[in-house]
Design an enzyme around this catalytic site. Sequence first.
Site, PDB file in Angstrom:
ATOM      1  CB  SER A   1      -0.831  -0.141   1.157  1.00 51.21           C
ATOM      2  OG  SER A   1      -0.146  -0.086   2.539  1.00 51.21           O
TER       3      SER A   1
ATOM      4  CD  GLU B   1      -7.608  -5.079   1.642  1.00 50.48           C
ATOM      5  OE1 GLU B   1      -6.308  -5.753   1.698  1.00 50.48           O
ATOM      6  OE2 GLU B   1      -7.473  -4.106   1.074  1.00 50.48           O
TER       7      GLU B   1
HETATM    8  O1  KIV Z   1      -0.413  -3.248   1.763  1.00 52.42           O
HETATM    9  C1  KIV Z   1      -1.070  -3.323   2.676  1.00 52.42           C
HETATM   10  O2  KIV Z   1      -1.015  -2.335   3.432  1.00 52.42           O
HETATM   11  C2  KIV Z   1      -1.813  -4.426   3.157  1.00 52.42           C
HETATM   12  C3  KIV Z   1      -2.886  -4.156   4.184  1.00 52.42           C
HETATM   13  C4  KIV Z   1      -3.537  -3.014   4.385  1.00 52.42           C
HETATM   14  C5  KIV Z   1      -3.319  -5.503   4.631  1.00 52.42           C
HETATM   15  O3  KIV Z   1      -1.921  -5.365   2.390  1.00 52.42           O
END
Ligand code: KIV
Length: 264
Positions: A46, A184
């Site tokens: 992310s 998720e």
């Molecule tokens: O990439 C990320 O931050 C994630 C989570 C939010 C579970 O995979």
Amino acid sequence: MGKITAPCFRERKLDGDRLALLTAYDYPSAKVLDACDVDAILVGDSCAMAVMGRQDTLSMTMDEMLHHVRMVSAATEHALVIADMPFLSYQISVEEAVRNAGRLVAEGGAEAVKLEGPPSIFGDTIRAILDIGIPVMGHLGLTPQSIHQFGGFKVQGKKPEQREQILEAAMGLDELGCFGVVLECVPADLAADVTARLSCPTIGIGAGHACDGQILVMHDILGWGFTRFTKTYVDVKAAMEKAFKDYVHDVRSGAFPAEEHAYK
Ligand code: KIV
């Protein structure tokens, strides 16, 4: 505060303790999170969206991930450091996946890795990574590396056959030995069913209250979040805007630097 390790996760579930996880991508943020008793810091892909300004997570590379994992692991003493395996770092072959998981630990300082997808596709890969001594966290439901297949960031597991697939996949990850499974954007009652069936903890994000733990993207709880499932705990964005505007004003008006900011 004792050190949190991957085996602690199953113990915490047995003890009925909830786990609190957040993402971080840099040294100062990880330092603050670590001092605030979070159980694990995920260096999530992310990062591509939260700090790199990209539309999705798909373009994050191994080298970029390593760069961020190093900063977070340098700051962390108490929390478990989990590194996301970027898109294409584990899908090509088991050998490449093992090498890349190993790099995240050996070069990045991660203590565990997370990868997206069911054991029907990644069972051999997960087993091979576990076999070289690296704890693995699973990730099911809205797995952002598959957004093009889902047609966007959409809640998963609403249809009965999807529910069954997610439940079965989660049980498979548990049996393989994953120390936790992220769920998720799935309906809360599905997350509750999965949670009741697994011996490893479920970590929810947009998956309701019944999960054994929760994870959110740090930037989302600081005022940059816009999804239904996040909560703004403090509006850091607003505080930053005020500070930057005040600074610009002070420089232009001559109020900064004052005498106490100068060397004699
Ligand atoms: O990439 C990320 O931050 C994630 C989570 C939010 C579970 O995979």
